[in-house]
Design a protein around this motif. Structure first.
Motif, PDB file in Angstrom:
ATOM      1  N   LEU A 171       0.828  -1.209   0.000  1.00 48.26           N
ATOM      2  CA  LEU A 171       0.000   0.000   0.000  1.00 48.26           C
ATOM      3  C   LEU A 171       0.861   1.258   0.000  1.00 48.26           C
ATOM      4  CD1 LEU A 171      -2.743  -1.145   2.513  1.00 48.26           C
ATOM      5  CD2 LEU A 171      -3.160  -0.479   0.146  1.00 48.26           C
ATOM      6  N   ARG A 172       1.962   1.212   0.753  1.00 48.85           N
ATOM      7  CA  ARG A 172       2.808   2.406   0.871  1.00 48.85           C
ATOM      8  C   ARG A 172       3.708   2.618  -0.336  1.00 48.85           C
ATOM      9  NH1 ARG A 172       2.613   1.040   6.457  1.00 48.85           N
ATOM     10  NH2 ARG A 172       4.168  -0.599   6.154  1.00 48.85           N
ATOM     11  N   HIS A 173       4.214   1.534  -0.922  1.00 48.35           N
ATOM     12  CA  HIS A 173       5.272   1.678  -1.930  1.00 48.35           C
ATOM     13  C   HIS A 173       4.910   1.186  -3.327  1.00 48.35           C
ATOM     14  CE1 HIS A 173       7.729   2.626   1.502  1.00 48.35           C
ATOM     15  NE2 HIS A 173       7.597   1.415   2.017  1.00 48.35           N
ATOM     16  N   ALA A 174       3.822   0.402  -3.457  1.00 47.82           N
ATOM     17  CA  ALA A 174       3.507  -0.153  -4.777  1.00 47.82           C
ATOM     18  C   ALA A 174       2.202   0.375  -5.352  1.00 47.82           C
ATOM     19  CB  ALA A 174       3.450  -1.687  -4.695  1.00 47.82           C
ATOM     20  N   ALA A 177      -4.498  -0.375  -4.558  1.00 43.30           N
ATOM     21  CA  ALA A 177      -5.678   0.476  -4.397  1.00 43.30           C
ATOM     22  C   ALA A 177      -6.271   0.373  -3.001  1.00 43.30           C
ATOM     23  CB  ALA A 177      -6.727   0.116  -5.444  1.00 43.30           C
ATOM     24  N   VAL A 178      -6.445  -0.852  -2.514  1.00 37.72           N
ATOM     25  CA  VAL A 178      -6.994  -1.095  -1.174  1.00 37.72           C
ATOM     26  C   VAL A 178      -6.221  -2.257  -0.568  1.00 37.72           C
ATOM     27  CG1 VAL A 178      -9.313  -0.223  -1.656  1.00 37.72           C
ATOM     28  CG2 VAL A 178      -8.791  -2.627  -2.090  1.00 37.72           C
ATOM     29  N   ARG A 179      -6.419  -2.474   0.732  1.00 38.98           N
ATOM     30  CA  ARG A 179      -5.700  -3.569   1.380  1.00 38.98           C
ATOM     31  C   ARG A 179      -6.103  -4.905   0.767  1.00 38.98           C
ATOM     32  NH1 ARG A 179      -8.743  -6.003   5.602  1.00 38.98           N
ATOM     33  NH2 ARG A 179     -10.664  -4.892   6.126  1.00 38.98           N
ATOM     34  N   ARG A 344      -8.990   7.198   0.881  1.00 39.09           N
ATOM     35  CA  ARG A 344      -9.092   7.403   2.318  1.00 39.09           C
ATOM     36  C   ARG A 344      -9.115   6.075   3.075  1.00 39.09           C
ATOM     37  NH1 ARG A 344     -13.393  12.317   2.870  1.00 39.09           N
ATOM     38  NH2 ARG A 344     -12.943  12.075   5.112  1.00 39.09           N
ATOM     39  N   LEU A 345      -9.723   5.044   2.488  1.00 40.94           N
ATOM     40  CA  LEU A 345      -9.675   3.727   3.114  1.00 40.94           C
ATOM     41  C   LEU A 345      -8.251   3.173   3.084  1.00 40.94           C
ATOM     42  CD1 LEU A 345     -12.947   2.002   1.814  1.00 40.94           C
ATOM     43  CD2 LEU A 345     -12.550   3.148   4.002  1.00 40.94           C
ATOM     44  N   ARG A 346      -7.554   3.433   2.011  1.00 43.71           N
ATOM     45  CA  ARG A 346      -6.155   3.002   1.902  1.00 43.71           C
ATOM     46  C   ARG A 346      -5.301   3.679   2.967  1.00 43.71           C
ATOM     47  NH1 ARG A 346      -2.147   5.345  -1.128  1.00 43.71           N
ATOM     48  NH2 ARG A 346      -0.449   3.988  -1.835  1.00 43.71           N
ATOM     49  N   THR A 350      -2.118   2.723   5.813  1.00 43.38           N
ATOM     50  CA  THR A 350      -0.758   3.250   5.670  1.00 43.38           C
ATOM     51  C   THR A 350      -0.431   4.320   6.699  1.00 43.38           C
ATOM     52  OG1 THR A 350      -1.472   4.969   4.105  1.00 43.38           O
ATOM     53  CG2 THR A 350      -0.868   2.813   3.183  1.00 43.38           C
ATOM     54  N   GLY A 351      -1.452   4.938   7.267  1.00 40.23           N
ATOM     55  CA  GLY A 351      -1.201   6.011   8.228  1.00 40.23           C
ATOM     56  C   GLY A 351      -0.890   7.339   7.582  1.00 40.23           C
TER      57      GLY A 351
END
Length: 428
Positions: A171-174, A177-179, A344-346, A350-351
């Protein structure tokens, strides 16, 4: 190794006279499965039957048949079946093989006085899908989605663990779209576009994986694995041998299942939990709540404020009406595919605090989107009962209510694990 939940049953129908390289086929199959670490298999001998050749085989004395029907039944996790079934098929020249999904209620090595003191290898999963640092990110994501996993151990060619690829990394680097747990809620076209975008990236797993990675050795006690998970907020640990080579994977749910399995054993006198180890002491009280008439934007803001990916729906007396998760929003909201909502869900995972446009107006409310009824517990619920509810209903967090059904807190798996470690095995 222990199995619980979804598994596969392979049924192999052959004849008693069938052989494989000079040995009876059914024994050759059993020995192969045992040698390769399969969970277990059983051979049964039939009284009569016929197969593809329409030749009836019977056990009547007048026939003195030495070619009675034989059924080899093998139940295992999907990864083991995928690995071993091709060889099984090559061994069976004349017969029938069927495959079906089953629900395993119980499979474990036996109960012990203290399940936390048994070695990790008793409960770990041995069929582990891995990647190398050189594996393309798109290939790793495809593996995760295909298998339904949330992480992959990263190993060198020697088998030594050098990292772990998590959904947070992706989620942070690739640009996922969602978890991973919500990928199935995306339209097929969007999933395909995402994979194409990942394939166009030049990076590999080694560029984004988490390192160094905490591990546990197979001979070490389950308690040590649980303590490491609780101390570092982890859900799973790669299991290694003494030289650091991967031999398995143990997760928090594996530990919970081991504790639940042991507490269902022979009844013994009730032992109250230690002082300070109760639902009241373990629950969090800063719970995200919304009313049944809350609109989508208010729900999202409540999730963002708590960062727990779920909000409890309560009435004006704080009585629990239902619960809303990020998955509920993707499954039920008419704005499920809106880029703002997805982003926003993503960010809940990721924080990140990126500014995103306010979601468009919507008439849908929390009452329309929530899951009901919500399974709740009380502050005096024994930890063992909370554990059973989480496993039985596959729940990660339980709303805690008082005698009037009013919300007072939330008990999560991480907190429950800490409580079980402090209080010892849950009472039977």
């Amino acid at each position: 190794m222990q199995i619980q939940g979804k598994a596969l049953r392979v049924s192999i129908y052959i004849g008693e006279a069938d052989d494989y390289k000079g040995q009876s086929l059914y024994m050759a199959l059993l020995e192969f499965l045992k040698r390769e670490g399969a969970s277990g298999a059983t051979v049964t001998r039939g009284l009569a039957g016929f197969g593809a050749h329409s030749r009836i085989h019977t056990a009547r004395i007048v026939d003195l048949s030495t070619d009675l029907p034989i059924k080899v039944e093998w139940v295992d996790v999907a990864e083991a079946v995928d690995r071993l079934l091709p060889q099984v098929r090559s061994m069976v020249n004349d017969g029938l093989i069927t495959l079906e999904e089953v629900e395993v209620v119980q499979y474990a090595p036996g109960r012990a006085p203290d399940p936390l003191q048994q070695p990790v290898h008793n409960i770990m999963r041995t069929e582990v899908v891995t990647v190398t640092p050189e594996t393309p990110i798109a290939e790793a994501v495809a593996l995760l989605l295909q298998r339904g996993y949330h992480s992959l151990p990263v190993v060198e060619p020697s088998g030594k663990v050098v990292g772990i690829l998590t959904e947070g990394d992706l989620l942070r680097h690739a640009g996922l779209a969602v978890r991973l747990g919500l990928q199935g809620e995306l339209p097929a076209a969007q999933l395909q576009r995402q994979l194409v975008q990942l394939q166009q990236q030049a990076g590999s797993v080694g560029d984004i994986m988490t390192r160094p990675v905490l591990t546990i050795q197979a001979q070490e006690p389950v308690r040590l694995a649980a303590e490491r998970m609780a101390a570092h907020g982890l859900k799973r640990l790669p299991v290694t041998d003494a030289s650091g080579r991967l031999v398995g994977l143990v997760s928090r749910i594996d530990i919970f299942r081991a504790l639940e399995y042991h507490q269902r054993g022979e009844e013994r006198a009730y032992e109250p939990p230690n002082i300070g180890v109760s639902v009241r002491d373990l629950m969090v009280t800063d719970v995200a709540t919304v009313g049944p008439n809350a609109r989508l934007e208010e729900i999202i803001r409540a999730l963002e404020a708590s960062r727990r990916r779920r909000a409890v729906v309560v009435d004006d007396q704080r009585r629990v009406l239902g619960i809303i998760t990020d998955g509920d929003l993707l499954r039920r909201s008419q704005h499920a595919q809106h880029p703002s909502l997805l982003n926003r869900l993503r960010n809940l995972v990721t924080g990140q605090q990126e500014a995103t446009p306010i979601l468009p107006g919507s008439h849908e409310t929390a009452a329309d989107l929530m899951t009901r009824p919500a399974i709740t517990i009380r502050t005096d619920t024994p930890l063992g009962d909370a554990l059973q509810l989480m496993i039985q209903h596959r729940i990660k967090r339980l709303p805690v209510v008082d005698e009037e059904g009013r919300l007072v807190g939330l008990l999560g798996r991480s907190s429950l694990l800490r409580g079980l470690l402090e209080g010892g095995p849950p009472p039977a």
